[in-house]
Each structure stands twice: as structure tokens, then as C-alpha cells.
Scaffold this motif. Structure first.
Motif, mmCIF file in Angstrom:
data_model
loop_
_atom_site.group_PDB
_atom_site.id
_atom_site.type_symbol
_atom_site.label_atom_id
_atom_site.label_comp_id
_atom_site.label_asym_id
_atom_site.label_seq_id
_atom_site.Cartn_x
_atom_site.Cartn_y
_atom_site.Cartn_z
ATOM 1 N N THR A 120 0.828 -1.208 0.000
ATOM 2 C CA THR A 120 0.000 0.000 0.000
ATOM 3 C C THR A 120 0.859 1.253 0.000
ATOM 4 O OG1 THR A 120 -0.154 -0.133 2.411
ATOM 5 C CG2 THR A 120 -1.922 -1.127 1.146
ATOM 6 N N CYS A 127 -3.217 0.271 5.809
ATOM 7 C CA CYS A 127 -3.081 -0.635 4.650
ATOM 8 C C CYS A 127 -4.401 -1.277 4.211
ATOM 9 C CB CYS A 127 -2.067 -1.741 4.955
ATOM 10 S SG CYS A 127 -0.464 -1.160 5.515
ATOM 11 N N THR A 139 2.973 -2.146 9.514
ATOM 12 C CA THR A 139 3.036 -0.747 9.143
ATOM 13 C C THR A 139 3.791 0.048 10.196
ATOM 14 O OG1 THR A 139 1.644 1.158 8.526
ATOM 15 C CG2 THR A 139 0.761 -0.332 10.204
#
Length: 278
Positions: A120, A127, A139
Motif C-alpha cells: 500500500t 493498509c 506498518t
């Protein structure tokens, strides 16, 4: 056993409790109960933390093997129950060695699971988790954690990215205030405000709008824009990163929807926690 492994790896009850998303008193009681069942001290406690006893060292190896086996059993049961796919959202640098270790360990534990990856951009730090596009995200924080469960895997110091010929590029360190007159890259309108604020050094900024890591780096190369990046990442030779003081570290996290009972997620998070600590 999971509680014991957490304390043994952290060597600190407070950090282990944070990792396990629980308070410290019940964690201490659980460890004392385990010691009573084993019939020996597992941890030597002191004001500065804890150390493993010889018995604790032996149990740690056995506990890791037991938990790895439990994860494999969980994966097989999930497959039998029809849970055979997990979709993982990944934001950031896929060359991070933590990602490589996690991928290898997860494949070993779940050989029959279909693992799908969704890469992403920087506009959604979760995401696609909230919209159901992924089951779990790998993330960086901070972002709005409402209705989400977050496990911190690692904290990285942050630096400011400059062109190598920038007058400030040779400095040993910089403060955000010294960059107040510079243009910084922005994320599109509607991006999580906590996420936007962090990567803007905590203050509103002006500059070009970007969506991806490469766009950020190109904005520095072409426009002299400045931005932030975790330290320790390889960059273009015409770029430099100067450590930034007065800036909280960037936290690598695993995040999933609160209350999601998918056993593949739990296994992913436990394996990720181990992979990022080596």
C-alpha cells in the motif's frame, strides 16, 4: 508459556505487560504460578529488571518450541475449518530484514496457507484494514487506533532526508526548528491527521503532495523538498539522512481489527514479534 516467553525476551515485566496488552500484576502472578508448578525460580528479579536463571534458560528454549508447535497446530486446525488464506498489508520498505525473517518463519509455520500480500501507499497507514482489504497490517505508527489492536514490533530513530549537496547535509544532527523555512512533502487530503502530523515533524507544512516512498525521495531530488525517514535505510547516493533530535521514534507495528478471532492473525503477530527482536 506465552507470558513467560514475553518476560524472558523483554527481561522486564513492564515491557512484557505492554507487549501482551495487559497490566503488570496479573502477569507477575502468572509467572509466580508457573514457577510454583515447575518447582524452581525461572527469573531473578531486581530493581532494574530481570535475568533468566539456568532453569529459566532451559524452559525458554522448550517454551519456544512448544509455542511454535501450537502455531502449527492452529494453522492445521484453521485449514481444516476452512480458514486457509490470510491477507497481509505492508507499508514501507519491503527490504527491511525484519520482513524477510517474518516471511520465512511464517511460511515454515503455515506451509498450507495461502498468504496474500497487499502493498500500500502512504495515504493509508492501516493498509486497507478498516475497509476489509487486509486481515492484518505491518506498518508504522502513529495513526488513529480506534477499534484496532496494535502490537509494537520495533522502534526506529528518524532522520531528515536532504539532497547530498544541501548545506545542512553534513550536520551530525538537526532539530525540526532548523527546518521551519523548508518545504516538506504532504500526503493527500483526508490522510489520517496523526500520521500526517508525525511525518511533518509535528507542525503544519507546505510542499508537494506525494503518495509513495519513491515520490517522496524524488521530491527531495528534484525540488529540494525535505522529509523524514527511519534511519538505517539505503538511499540514492545523491541523498543524505541527518538524524533528527526532539523527535519520537517511528514504531513498526502489527495491527488488526479489535475482536478479530482469526487464528492466523494471532499466529502472525506472535511470529512477527519474535522476528523483529532478532
Amino acid at each position: 508459556m506465552r507470558y513467560f516467553v514475553a518476560v524472558a525476551e523483554e527481561l522486564h515485566f513492564g515491557r512484557a505487560a505492554t507487549r501482551l496488552h495487559m497490566s503488570q500484576p496479573p502477569l507477575s502472578r502468572a509467572i509466580k504460578q508457573l514457577e510454583a508448578e515447575v518447582g524452581a525460580l525461572l527469573l531473578a528479579r531486581s530493581p532494574t529488571g530481570v535475568t533468566l536463571t539456568p532453569v529459566g534458560t532451559v524452559l525458554l528454549d522448550e517454551a519456544r518450541d512448544l509455542l511454535a508447535h501450537a502455531d502449527r497446530v492452529r494453522g492445521r486446525v484453521s485449514a481444516a475449518a476452512g480458514v486457509t488464506t490470510i491477507t497481509i498489508g505492508i507499508l514501507g520498505d519491503g527490504t527491511d530484514p525484519g520482513v524477510s525473517r517474518l516471511a520465512a518463519a511464517y511460511r515454515r509455520s503455515h506451509p498450507g496457507i495461502d498468504i496474500r500480500i497487499r502493498d500500500t501507499d502512504l495515504t493509508d497507514p492501516t493498509c486497507g484494514l478498516r475497509s476489509g482489504l487486509v486481515d492484518v497490517a505491518l506498518t508504522r505508527a502513529p495513526f488513529d487506533e480506534t477499534a484496532l489492536t496494535v502490537r509494537v514490533l520495533r522502534s526506529d530513530p528518524v532522520g531528515v532526508v536532504l539532497r547530498a549537496d544541501d548545506p545542512l547535509a553534513g550536520r551530525d544532527q538537526l532539530r525540526p526548528a532548523e527546518l521551519s523555512d523548508r518545504r516538506w512533502f504532504q500526503f493527500p487530503q483526508g490522510t489520517d491527521p496523526l500520521w500526517q502530523s508525525y511525518w511533518n515533524g509535528g507542525s503544519p507544512r507546505e510542499g508537494p503532495v506525494v503518495r509513495a516512498v519513491q515520490e517522496c525521495l524524488q521530491a527531495v531530488l528534484w525540488n529540494g523538498t525535505v522529509g523524514l525517514a527511519p534511519l538505517g535505510h539505503d538511499l540514492h547516493p545523491e541523498l543524505a539522512v541527518v538524524p533528527l533530535t526532539d523527535m519520537p521514534p517511528s514504531r513498526v507495528v502489527a495491527v488488526w481489527n479489535e475482536g478479530d478471532t482469526n487464528p492466523l492473525i494471532r499466529s502472525f503477530v506472535e511470529i512477527a514479534t519474535s522476528a523483529y527482536r532478532h
